[in-house]
Design an enzyme around this catalytic site. Structure first.
Site, short mmCIF file in Angstrom:
data_model
loop_
_atom_site.label_atom_id
_atom_site.label_comp_id
_atom_site.label_asym_id
_atom_site.label_seq_id
_atom_site.Cartn_x
_atom_site.Cartn_y
_atom_site.Cartn_z
N SER A 89 0.82 -1.22 -0.14
CA SER A 89 0.04 -0.18 0.05
C SER A 89 0.99 1.10 0.02
O SER A 89 0.70 2.26 -0.62
CB SER A 89 -0.94 -0.02 1.06
OG SER A 89 -2.19 -1.08 1.07
N ASN A 124 -6.29 -7.34 -3.23
CA ASN A 124 -5.86 -8.05 -1.76
C ASN A 124 -4.79 -7.22 -0.94
O ASN A 124 -4.89 -7.58 0.24
CB ASN A 124 -5.74 -9.33 -2.11
CG ASN A 124 -6.53 -10.28 -2.64
OD1 ASN A 124 -7.63 -10.64 -1.88
ND2 ASN A 124 -6.28 -10.72 -3.78
N TYR A 125 -4.13 -6.39 -1.49
CA TYR A 125 -2.85 -5.76 -1.14
C TYR A 125 -2.96 -4.32 -0.71
O TYR A 125 -2.37 -3.55 -0.06
CB TYR A 125 -1.56 -6.45 -1.37
CG TYR A 125 -1.32 -7.78 -1.05
CD1 TYR A 125 -0.79 -8.37 0.08
CD2 TYR A 125 -1.59 -8.67 -2.02
CE1 TYR A 125 -0.48 -9.74 0.54
CE2 TYR A 125 -1.39 -10.26 -1.77
CZ TYR A 125 -0.84 -10.49 -0.39
OH TYR A 125 -0.60 -11.61 -0.05
N LEU A 126 -3.85 -3.66 -1.65
CA LEU A 126 -3.63 -2.38 -1.54
C LEU A 126 -4.97 -1.69 -1.01
O LEU A 126 -6.15 -1.94 -1.56
CB LEU A 126 -3.67 -1.75 -3.18
CG LEU A 126 -2.43 -2.29 -3.99
CD1 LEU A 126 -2.65 -1.82 -5.22
CD2 LEU A 126 -1.20 -1.92 -3.25
N SER A 137 -2.81 -7.77 -6.42
CA SER A 137 -2.24 -6.96 -5.52
C SER A 137 -3.52 -5.74 -5.39
O SER A 137 -3.82 -5.30 -4.27
CB SER A 137 -1.34 -6.12 -5.65
OG SER A 137 -1.28 -5.66 -7.18
#
Length: 707
Positions: free
Chosen positions: A535, A664-666, A661
């Site tokens: 992020s 799920n990750y940002l 990403s």
């Protein structure tokens, strides 16, 4: 005269082709999700005088040709041939331009204007209002759970009611005209053995069925389903002939492709009934969509990469294998006739509705709510809030593991090096697995000596660590990373007196690492570092790459480049799509066509300016025509830029998976704030289902949001 006629003919044909061409705006790709927004560019209406002038020229040409008529008898045969040849060339040129126009239309999926029903302004306005109304109704009916008070710790819901999972239909025997053969002889299999034989037959086109491990595992499990008589007969998979079963399967696949509109509608209605009955639940008396409400049918396990269990039989799941979870006061789901549930629970500390254990790896499978549900949204929100919290103490944690690199205790040093890798390289922590349970994949804590190579100097850098291992989903991680000297010295020490198959961190595992991290910050795990670094990287890259003065396609290209930096950090790779080369060739053809159109538009603008200059400012209609031609050139330039940006974007992302990403990750609030700052519609970044998933972020994030 022939040359003049030919030149005029070519000009007329080109002008006609220009009017016929429809140019489409195509927006850049956001995350691997392609979004196409087509806007037809209407042909320029001809100015009255200009049309009259053209008409006059045409009449003059006809008149001239008529005047030349009587002298034709005295013309030489050579001049007749020349005139005939010019006429043929003119016709050929017209046909060529017409064909090119039709090709462009075909590539863009457009149909001739005459075949399209013409929409009135009232129709367009009505459709727009209907769309706005529908969107408003959706917003009003949306459960804004993020505005409600949160339950006490551990409580996920207070009321949960559903109809249980949907089970796949039972196996239907083969028709009488389809047979299985062994050693050239027809064999009638028992139903259980026949079903498993069909699983293999359906995969004959796939390379899996040629792999030794797959075939061995399959044959071993298939024989378990055979009768004693079948086992005594069928002893060699190579002698089995699944040809007729495979042909039947292929015929069914082809038949599905050519279903009539009415047949497709019947199937759609049947699927809708299933979704209506099993696809929704009541969560705290709000209707919520269930994600994976269908139990997976039996089949053959494939796995990822060279999985040692590929080819094994995935057993049919029965209600007797399933645990149901719902609230005490709710109606308990009714199992299929003749069956019963394994167990019924009332556990509001978990988010699953049903669970069972699959037979291949003995892992527990769950039926959960959809991505846009409250339970999923709350979990995402909490995940990103913990990652944001790490931002305030990450410097202290880094100082701590930097000091631990000099510790007198070996396990402390190993933990410090592992944390360094997890923080700087966004490596997954890795989990302990039993030998042979799954593919040989590792994470940071389970790295072996064979997975790293140390280089004192490499490619102009000192203290370089070369990583080469299979990560999650058997995706190869290969990287050459310069590290600080303290880390390099420790790694040398860890490698001493160890063989290639020995653990690099022999005094560390994921559990010990996460236990230590929880003492540094509440809720902190190795995975939080990955979310935090992903992020924070996106936010920094967006600030560096984007400018408010850029046009929309350029802003979207910058967003995708920022997202790609995160995907590379997290090693989110993919194989290039099979249709990539053809897709790029089609896009290049569109770019070439736009370039031709732009060149033609510029020529027409130059001609219009020349005629306007000749007539002077006394002819306002000619000046209006010049402005229209300028607008046409500008539109062509914008459309060409969009296509060129799209081509660049596709090429750069062909081996990078942006979606993983992004979803799920940002932290989605970073993207929402960027959209508001850059005046980019959120629809360009997230599609409809993604906007539903991140409704909480879209509602709460302002343009000044900082991760």
């Amino acid at each position: 005269m022939g040359k003049e006629k030919n030149a005029k003919g070519e000009g007329k044909a080109k002008h006609k082709a220009t009017k016929l061409k429809k140019l489409s705006n195509e927006s850049a790709v956001a995350g691997g999700d392609t979004i196409k927004n087509r806007e037809s560019v209407k042909p320029e209406p001809e100015d009255g005088d200009f049309a009259a002038k053209k008409k006059g020229l045409k009449r003059k040409r006809i008149k001239d040709e008529a005047m030349e008529g009587p002298s034709c008898s005295t013309a030489s045969p050579t001049s007749k041939k020349k005139n005939k040849r010019h006429g043929q060339e003119e016709e050929a040129q017209k046909n060529k331009l017409k064909k090119r126009t039709e090709t462009v239309k075909k590539e863009e999926g457009e149909h001739p204007v005459s075949k399209k029903p013409k929409r009135t302004k009232e129709d367009i306005e009505g459709a727009r209002e209907l769309k706005i109304k529908k969107k408003e109704e959706e917003e009003q009916s949306r459960w804004r759970w993020w505005e409600e008070e949160k339950y006490e710790d551990g409580v996920k819901w207070k009321f949960l009611e559903h109809n249980g999972p949907y089970f796949p239909p039972e196996y239907q025997p083969l028709p009488d005209n389809v047979h299985f053969y062994y050693d050239g002889k027809k064999v009638k299999l028992s139903l259980a053995a026949e079903e498993v034989a069909l699983f293999f037959a359906q995969m004959l086109d796939h390379e899996y069925t040629t792999k030794k491990v797959f075939r061995e595992n399959y044959f071993k499990d298939w024989r378990k389903k055979m009768t004693d008589e079948e086992r005594s007969l069928i002893k060699n998979l190579d002698k089995c002939d699944f040809g007729e079963l495979h042909a039947m399967h292929k015929a069914k696949v082809e038949a599905r492709k050519v279903l009539t509109k009415e047949e497709k509608l019947v199937l759609k209605e049947a699927n809708k009934k299933v979704v209506d009955e099993y696809g929704y639940c009541l969560l705290d008396h709000h209707k919520e969509r269930i994600g994976n409400f269908k139990i997976e049918p039996p089949g053959l396990f494939r796995g990822r990469g060279e999985h040692p269990k590929q080819g094994m039989l995935k057993m049919r799941i029965q209600p007797e294998h399933v645990i149901i979870n719902c609230s005490k006061e709710a109606r308990i789901p009714v199992p299929p006739t003749g069956h019963r549930w394994k167990e019924v629970r009332h556990d509001n500390a978990v988010t699953w509705l049903a669970s069972w254990t699959e037979n291949i790896q003995s892992s527990i499978k769950y039926i959960m709510l959809n991505a846009n549900s409250k339970l999923k949204g709350e979990k995402d929100w909490e995940k990103y809030e913990i990652a944001r919290k790490l931002k305030s103490c990450v410097d202290d944690i880094r100082n701590q593991y930097d000091q631990d690199l000099k510790s007198k205790k070996m396990h402390t040093r190993q933990r410090a090096v592992a944390l360094y890798f997890i923080d700087k390289l966004a490596l997954r922590a890795g989990n302990e697995k039993e030998e042979g349970e799954s593919a040989d994949t590792v994470g940071c804590c389970s790295l072996r000596v064979e997975h790293i190579t140390l280089h004192e100097k490499l490619e102009g850098n000192e203290c370089v660590v070369e990583f080469d291992f299979l990560g999650k989903d058997s995706i190869r991680y290969y990287n050459k990373v310069p590290v600080i000297k303290k880390v390099f010295k420790n790694l040398k020490m860890f490698l001493e007196n160890k063989g290639p198959g020995d653990d690099l961190f022999d005094r560390l595992n994921t559990g010990l690492l996460n236990k230590h991290l929880s003492t540094l910050m509440a809720g902190l795990t190795a995975k939080v570092f990955r979310t935090y670094n992903a992020s924070i990287t996106l936010q920094q890259q967006l600030k560096e790459l984007t400018n408010k003065s850029d046009n929309e396609p350029e802003k979207l290209l910058s967003y995708n480049r920022a997202n790609r930096a995160v995907a590379i950090l997290c090693n989110h790779q993919r194989a290039p799509p099979k249709t990539f080369d053809q897709s790029m060739a089609n896009l290049q053809a569109k770019i070439d066509a736009r370039k031709e159109t732009l060149a033609l538009a510029k020529t027409e603008l130059k001609q219009a300016k020349k005629e306007a200059k000749t007539k002077g400012s006394s002819d306002p209609k000619q000046q209006t025509l010049v402005e229209r031609k300028k607008a046409a050139v500008k539109r062509c330039e914008e459309q060409l830029l969009k296509l060129e940006v799209q081509a660049t974007d596709r090429e750069e992302n062909k081996q990078i998976a942006l979606g993983t990403s992004k979803l799920n990750y940002l932290d989605p609030r970073i993207s929402v704030a960027w959209c508001k700052n850059m005046e980019v519609p959120i629809e360009k970044i997230y599609n409809k289902s993604q906007r539903d998933k991140f409704a909480w972020a879209i509602d709460m994030a302002e343009e000044d949001f900082e991760f």
